[in-house]
Design an enzyme around this catalytic site. Structure first.
Site, PDB file in Angstrom:
ATOM      1  N   LEU A 209     -43.242  51.566 -28.034  1.00  0.00           N
ATOM      2  CA  LEU A 209     -42.091  50.883 -28.622  1.00  0.00           C
ATOM      3  C   LEU A 209     -42.543  50.022 -29.787  1.00  0.00           C
ATOM      4  CD1 LEU A 209     -40.396  49.738 -25.268  1.00  0.00           C
ATOM      5  CD2 LEU A 209     -40.181  51.936 -26.458  1.00  0.00           C
ATOM      6  N   ARG A 241     -34.084  53.828 -37.742  1.00  0.00           N
ATOM      7  CA  ARG A 241     -33.694  55.225 -37.518  1.00  0.00           C
ATOM      8  C   ARG A 241     -32.693  55.336 -36.371  1.00  0.00           C
ATOM      9  NH1 ARG A 241     -39.650  57.235 -36.695  1.00  0.00           N
ATOM     10  NH2 ARG A 241     -40.565  56.080 -38.421  1.00  0.00           N
ATOM     11  N   GLU A 386     -54.684  53.608 -31.502  1.00  0.00           N
ATOM     12  CA  GLU A 386     -54.687  54.948 -32.094  1.00  0.00           C
ATOM     13  C   GLU A 386     -55.932  55.156 -32.961  1.00  0.00           C
ATOM     14  OE1 GLU A 386     -50.609  53.722 -33.115  1.00  0.00           O
ATOM     15  OE2 GLU A 386     -50.164  55.848 -33.164  1.00  0.00           O
TER      16      GLU A 386
HETATM   17  P1  ADP Z   1     -45.168  50.170 -36.253  1.00  0.00           P
HETATM   18  O1  ADP Z   1     -44.315  51.286 -35.732  1.00  0.00           O
HETATM   19  O2  ADP Z   1     -44.820  49.737 -37.636  1.00  0.00           O
HETATM   20  O3  ADP Z   1     -46.658  50.350 -36.000  1.00  0.00           O
HETATM   21  P2  ADP Z   1     -45.460  47.978 -34.372  1.00  0.00           P
HETATM   22  O4  ADP Z   1     -46.033  48.709 -33.214  1.00  0.00           O
HETATM   23  O5  ADP Z   1     -46.329  47.041 -35.110  1.00  0.00           O
HETATM   24  O6  ADP Z   1     -44.693  48.933 -35.370  1.00  0.00           O
HETATM   25  O7  ADP Z   1     -44.194  47.146 -33.815  1.00  0.00           O
HETATM   26  C1  ADP Z   1     -43.384  46.383 -34.641  1.00  0.00           C
HETATM   27  C2  ADP Z   1     -42.242  45.805 -33.798  1.00  0.00           C
HETATM   28  O8  ADP Z   1     -42.811  44.986 -32.753  1.00  0.00           O
HETATM   29  C3  ADP Z   1     -41.298  44.925 -34.596  1.00  0.00           C
HETATM   30  O9  ADP Z   1     -39.954  45.235 -34.262  1.00  0.00           O
HETATM   31  C4  ADP Z   1     -41.640  43.529 -34.080  1.00  0.00           C
HETATM   32  O10 ADP Z   1     -40.536  42.668 -34.122  1.00  0.00           O
HETATM   33  C5  ADP Z   1     -42.007  43.833 -32.643  1.00  0.00           C
HETATM   34  N1  ADP Z   1     -42.709  42.696 -32.034  1.00  0.00           N
HETATM   35  C6  ADP Z   1     -43.940  42.220 -32.296  1.00  0.00           C
HETATM   36  N2  ADP Z   1     -44.173  41.099 -31.543  1.00  0.00           N
HETATM   37  C7  ADP Z   1     -43.058  40.881 -30.818  1.00  0.00           C
HETATM   38  C8  ADP Z   1     -42.656  39.905 -29.847  1.00  0.00           C
HETATM   39  N3  ADP Z   1     -43.455  38.920 -29.489  1.00  0.00           N
HETATM   40  N4  ADP Z   1     -41.423  40.024 -29.300  1.00  0.00           N
HETATM   41  C9  ADP Z   1     -40.586  41.003 -29.654  1.00  0.00           C
HETATM   42  N5  ADP Z   1     -40.894  41.965 -30.540  1.00  0.00           N
HETATM   43  C10 ADP Z   1     -42.105  41.907 -31.113  1.00  0.00           C
END
Ligand code: ADP
Length: 407
Positions: A209, A241, A386
């Site tokens: 997620l 998306r 990854e």
């Molecule tokens: P990507 O697909 O770009 O690699 P990531 O795995 O870095 O994405 O995830 C990004 C998402 O994780 C964003 O929606 C961000 O808000 C969420 N996120 C990061 N830390 C938190 C947190 N403490 N609580 C809720 N959501 C979080």
């Protein structure tokens, strides 16, 4: 072996240098806004303050050269010379039906990745640019392509075929491919390690997620179904998306709003998901904050996001005749206790009971069991890695290829 891992986007390059025996990250970094007037370059050495630079980088070749220069000329002494780098691992998003595993890059492989551009027009071209630039910068060492799709090559036909005329599959290879394969693979293997299990007779549901989100049903260690499809647009609601929608909506929209194909593409890929639903943000942290401040549409966006995940978990429990463990990973999966609790609420009937305290306190603790002792299904937070999968695959293939006398 020291492996350089590269993940190229259209205007960005993420990189890591990984020592594969110790599995240690030596340095990581990100170049953004390649081709803009000012590019932003960040380098991070574990234990040191991050370095942030701005400069003009016209293309991926210049960006890679800049990274190489930094690796040689910084005060951190991460490596003493570029000769220490023995292989390069490239993340390639779409391997089509051709690539079932990581491969040593040669002209045929480049040609096959080019052929898959039709399937991933946003992702494969920048991946190819990265390969070209890195091969120029490091011409004497093996370069290895690691595909996001490869882990899902074990999907059975009933999971990968769409109910469209079969000739369209045969002619255009229109089918479910699935993505985030390296992540689903990694967390499932970490689950085996944590529980001292071999892969036989295991059933895991892995929830990646992040901005892009996908779920994978993993039986006996193999991917048997996954929520993304022909492209990464399918499945869960994501940052921007749609995830799954009724395809008839597209015809209706084209008629009502006279949308061009390009606008339709933008609408579904960039203006939908959490951003579209909330009208406020794609970032889960912002949405949860606003929701807690009473914003109704942000709450709806979060509710839709969590509901879809719950639906897919039920779906994959049916597909696998139950499951032993659910694993949460990536930005939201690793960091949001709220989303994990929201998703798994009221699933006691299926044998899923969270340990609220363990869930609330899991943030930043690495691999944590968050299900209650009475839960039939174990629930874990397992941070994904990854880049490590890419580095280990690149090292294995580089060694096997035995291309260079000094490896
Ligand atoms: P990507 O697909 O770009 O690699 P990531 O795995 O870095 O994405 O995830 C990004 C998402 O994780 C964003 O929606 C961000 O808000 C969420 N996120 C990061 N830390 C938190 C947190 N403490 N609580 C809720 N959501 C979080």
């Amino acid at each position: 072996m020291v492996v350089f891992v590269i993940n190229c986007g259209s205007s960005s390059i993420k990189y890591q240098l990984i020592e594969t025996e110790s599995k240690k990250k030596l340095i990581s970094g990100l170049v953004e806004r390649i081709g803009a007037v000012t590019s932003i370059v960040k380098h991070e050495v574990p234990g040191f303050k991050p370095v942030k630079l701005t400069m003009a980088l016209e293309n991926h070749t210049q960006a890679i050269t800049e990274i190489m220069n930094f690796l040689q000329n910084n005060e951190f002494n991460v490596i003493s010379s570029l000769d220490e780098i023995k292989a390069v691992g490239h993340r390639v998003v779409h391997g089509g039906e051709t690539f079932k595993d990581s491969v040593l890059i040669d002209d045929d492989v480049i040609h096959a990745i080019e052929e898959a551009i039709d399937l991933a027009p946003l992702h494969n071209p920048p991946n190819l640019k990265g390969i070209e630039a890195a091969q120029k910068a490091m011409p004497t060492i093996p370069h290895v392509a690691v595909f996001d799709t490869a882990f899902h090559h074990t999907l059975p036909a009933e999971a990968y075929l769409y109910a469209i005329p079969n000739r369209l599959y045969r002619r255009y290879k229109i089918r479910r491919y699935g993505f985030h394969g390296t992540s689903h693979y990694f967390v499932s293997r970490r689950y085996f390690s944590l529980n001292n299990l071999s892969r036989e007779n295991t059933k895991i549901i892995s929830c990646h997620l992040g901005n892009g989100s996908s779920i994978c049903a993993i039986k006996d260690g193999y991917s048997v179904d996954t929520s993304m499809g022909f492209t990464p647009l399918a499945g869960l609601a994501m940052g921007t998306r749609t995830g799954d929608i009724d395809p008839s909506i597209l015809f209706y929209l084209v008629e009502k709003e006279e949308l061009s194909l390009k606008s339709l593409h933008e609408l579904l890929n960039r203006h939908s998901g959490l951003l579209g639903l909330s009208g406020y943000a794609a970032d889960m942290r912002d949405l949860i904050n606003e929701m807690q401040n009473g914003d109704y549409r942000c709450k709806q966006a979060v509710d839709v996001y969590a509901y879809r995940i719950k639906q897919y978990i039920g779906n994959y429990m049916a597909v696998m005749n139950g499951c032993d463990a659910i694993v949460f990973t990536a930005g939201i999966g690793e960091n949001s206790a709220f989303i994990r609790e929201h998703v798994l609420a009221n699933m006691e009937g299926l044998g899923i009971v969270l340990d609220k305290e363990a869930n609330d306190n899991a943030g930043g603790k690495g691999e944590v069991l968050i299900s209650a002792p009475e839960s039939k299904i174990k629930v874990y937070v397992i941070p994904t890695n990854e880049e490590l999968v890419i580095a280990l695959d690149a090292a294995k293939i580089a060694l096997a290829a035995n291309q260079s006398p000094w490896i």
